[in-house]
Scaffold this motif. Structure first.
Motif, PDB file in Angstrom:
ATOM      1  N   ALA A   1     -15.187  12.038  77.069  1.00 39.56           N
ATOM      2  CA  ALA A   1     -16.500  11.764  77.654  1.00 39.56           C
ATOM      3  C   ALA A   1     -16.448  11.612  79.164  1.00 39.56           C
ATOM      4  O   ALA A   1     -15.563  10.951  79.708  1.00 39.56           O
ATOM      5  CB  ALA A   1     -17.077  10.491  77.022  1.00 39.56           C
ATOM      6  N   TRP A   2     -17.387  12.263  79.831  1.00 42.47           N
ATOM      7  CA  TRP A   2     -17.710  12.098  81.240  1.00 42.47           C
ATOM      8  C   TRP A   2     -16.684  12.665  82.219  1.00 42.47           C
ATOM      9  O   TRP A   2     -16.939  12.694  83.419  1.00 42.47           O
ATOM     10  CB  TRP A   2     -17.965  10.621  81.574  1.00 42.47           C
TER      11      TRP A   2
ATOM     12  N   PRO B   1     -18.445   7.201  75.044  1.00 37.81           N
ATOM     13  CA  PRO B   1     -19.151   8.479  74.884  1.00 37.81           C
ATOM     14  C   PRO B   1     -20.651   8.269  74.883  1.00 37.81           C
ATOM     15  O   PRO B   1     -21.132   7.182  74.536  1.00 37.81           O
ATOM     16  CB  PRO B   1     -18.652   8.993  73.525  1.00 37.81           C
ATOM     17  N   PRO B   2     -21.419   9.283  75.268  1.00 41.83           N
ATOM     18  CA  PRO B   2     -22.878   9.145  75.290  1.00 41.83           C
ATOM     19  C   PRO B   2     -23.430   8.920  73.889  1.00 41.83           C
ATOM     20  O   PRO B   2     -22.994   9.561  72.925  1.00 41.83           O
ATOM     21  CB  PRO B   2     -23.346  10.479  75.881  1.00 41.83           C
ATOM     22  N   ARG B   3     -24.372   8.010  73.786  1.00 43.23           N
ATOM     23  CA  ARG B   3     -24.985   7.674  72.492  1.00 43.23           C
ATOM     24  C   ARG B   3     -26.429   8.150  72.398  1.00 43.23           C
ATOM     25  O   ARG B   3     -26.831   8.755  71.420  1.00 43.23           O
ATOM     26  CB  ARG B   3     -24.924   6.160  72.273  1.00 43.23           C
ATOM     27  N   SER B   4     -27.191   7.853  73.434  1.00 42.18           N
ATOM     28  CA  SER B   4     -28.611   8.219  73.410  1.00 42.18           C
ATOM     29  C   SER B   4     -28.776   9.715  73.643  1.00 42.18           C
ATOM     30  O   SER B   4     -27.879  10.397  74.142  1.00 42.18           O
ATOM     31  CB  SER B   4     -29.374   7.441  74.480  1.00 42.18           C
TER      32      SER B   4
ATOM     33  N   LYS C   1     -27.627  14.769  76.735  1.00 41.18           N
ATOM     34  CA  LYS C   1     -28.123  15.911  77.507  1.00 41.18           C
ATOM     35  C   LYS C   1     -27.519  15.934  78.908  1.00 41.18           C
ATOM     36  O   LYS C   1     -27.149  16.994  79.420  1.00 41.18           O
ATOM     37  CB  LYS C   1     -29.643  15.867  77.583  1.00 41.18           C
ATOM     38  N   VAL C   2     -27.415  14.742  79.524  1.00 40.61           N
ATOM     39  CA  VAL C   2     -26.837  14.661  80.869  1.00 40.61           C
ATOM     40  C   VAL C   2     -25.370  15.099  80.840  1.00 40.61           C
ATOM     41  O   VAL C   2     -24.925  15.910  81.650  1.00 40.61           O
ATOM     42  CB  VAL C   2     -26.958  13.232  81.434  1.00 40.61           C
ATOM     43  N   GLU C   3     -24.623  14.563  79.882  1.00 38.76           N
ATOM     44  CA  GLU C   3     -23.208  14.915  79.819  1.00 38.76           C
ATOM     45  C   GLU C   3     -23.027  16.377  79.460  1.00 38.76           C
ATOM     46  O   GLU C   3     -22.143  17.063  79.973  1.00 38.76           O
ATOM     47  CB  GLU C   3     -22.484  14.032  78.795  1.00 38.76           C
ATOM     48  N   GLY C   4     -23.895  16.899  78.579  1.00 39.06           N
ATOM     49  CA  GLY C   4     -23.829  18.314  78.228  1.00 39.06           C
ATOM     50  C   GLY C   4     -24.095  19.211  79.418  1.00 39.06           C
ATOM     51  O   GLY C   4     -23.442  20.249  79.592  1.00 39.06           O
ATOM     52  N   ALA C   5     -25.054  18.804  80.258  1.00 40.38           N
ATOM     53  CA  ALA C   5     -25.347  19.582  81.469  1.00 40.38           C
ATOM     54  C   ALA C   5     -24.153  19.589  82.406  1.00 40.38           C
ATOM     55  O   ALA C   5     -23.792  20.631  82.978  1.00 40.38           O
ATOM     56  CB  ALA C   5     -26.574  18.995  82.168  1.00 40.38           C
TER      57      ALA C   5
END
Length: 357
Positions: free
Chosen positions: A12-13, A267-270, A275-279
């Motif tokens: 993540a990130w 890791p992103p939950r919401s 979406k932010v991490e995917g971008a």
């Protein structure tokens, strides 16, 4: 500059950090080329917003250190882990590193060879060969400024490869390690230490995240960035600090190591965070190409379209600058699409041809 392919175990990130670092290097070079010096701006344009804008445009060197930490964390740390467990595959590692480095690098070097005569720059055949062999900073100059750090990156990988072979008592490993020792009489060995710090951070990463350690390491990153700027040369401000720029840099790297250890455990939950991490992951796909190519494209921009260091902070100039940055990123992505994007396919083909698992 360390992402492999879509089959890797996603952390993540880290892609966000990778893209931000690449963008900061682009921002640093383009801002310095396009805008006049801060102290030459009209008084009504020298506000806090402009000061922050110009300060962010000085973070290119620190962004490179972030690359070194990320590379050490993901490549060095995992390599050391496999060496310790006896699962390090030397041939597979060599193919992975070679393809990862060379596909975007060859593309960037060819682009420079096309652009250089157009913008009136000269280069020698030896410099081209030296840069392809990662001998810049050792036996030749870098074709363009971002290439200097790539030489370090390659020699980090060679050090790890030499250590792995030496542990197996392979003569080639001892020879490579001796060559690395000679190389680092010409290069800054402190950068190798920074890379190793990233590797140690991977090996010592905790199993559970701590939001207070995450927050504290982030705060220390911000503080160390501020300290690094206070100890960097500037014509606008001068501070009498009781420590050096390198000490501030080491604080930054240590803080970044702790931050990397922690951020992968959150890791992103919401949906919006995903979406932010995917971008950022999609943007990070071409961050290596962006790092290598942007300076070459800027040569064209300032040879034919804009004069260097002439713009102020007016709305029109800011719009023009935004167009430059967007244009560089779009062209880079187009080049990435036909080159770096194929890295995984090339790796598979090479491994299949050489019968490497």
């Amino acid at each position: 500059m360390v992402k492999e392919n879509k089959s890797y175990s996603h952390l993540a990130w880290l892609d966000a950090l990778r893209f931000i670092a690449a963008f900061l290097v682009l921002f640093c070079h383009s801002r310095n080329d396009f805008f006049i010096k801060y102290n030459y701006l009209p008084d009504d344009q020298q506000g806090i917003g402009t000061f922050i804008f110009y300060t962010l445009g000085r973070l290119g060197p620190e962004a490179v250190f972030v690359f070194f930490i990320l590379s050490g964390f993901l490549v060095g740390g995992k390599g050391f882990e496999r060496m310790m467990s006896g699962t390090f595959k030397a041939r597979s590692y060599a193919v992975d590193r070679f393809c990862r480095i060379m596909i975007p690098l060859v593309s960037a070097v060819l682009l420079y060879m096309i652009v250089a005569p157009i913008v009136g720059q000269e280069y020698s055949g030896w410099t081209v060969v030296g840069n392809l062999l990662s001998l810049q900073c050792i036996l030749c100059e870098a074709l363009v400024s971002p290439f200097w750090s790539l030489s370090y990156e390659v020699w980090f990988y060679i050090v790890l490869f030499a250590l792995a072979l030496s542990l197996r008592k392979k003569m080639i490993g001892f020879i490579l390690f001796f060559i690395c020792c000679l190389v680092y009489t010409k290069m800054n060995a402190l950068y190798l230490l920074i890379w190793l710090m990233g590797g140690v951070a991977w090996l010592t990463r905790p199993k559970n995240g701590n939001k207070w350690i995450l927050l504290g390491s982030f705060i220390m990153i911000v503080v160390s960035l501020g300290l690094s700027q206070m100890t960097s040369a500037t014509k606008v401000f001068s501070f009498d600090m009781p420590f050096t720029n390198m000490q501030a840099t080491m604080l930054l790297c240590a803080s970044m190591c702790v931050f990397c250890q922690q951020v992968i455990l959150f890791p992103p939950r919401s949906s919006w965070a995903c979406k932010v991490e995917g971008a950022f992951t999609r943007l990070a796909d071409f961050s290596y190409s962006l790092y290598l190519i942007h300076r070459i494209l800027l040569l064209v921009v300032f040879a034919f379209f804009f004069e260097k260091e002439k713009a102020d902070m007016s709305v029109m100039c800011l719009l023009q600058y935004s167009a430059i940055v967007a244009g560089v990123m779009l062209v880079t992505y187009a080049i990435y699409y036909f080159t770096e994007r194929r890295t995984s396919e090339v790796k598979r083909w090479v491994k299949k041809s050489l019968h490497i698992d």
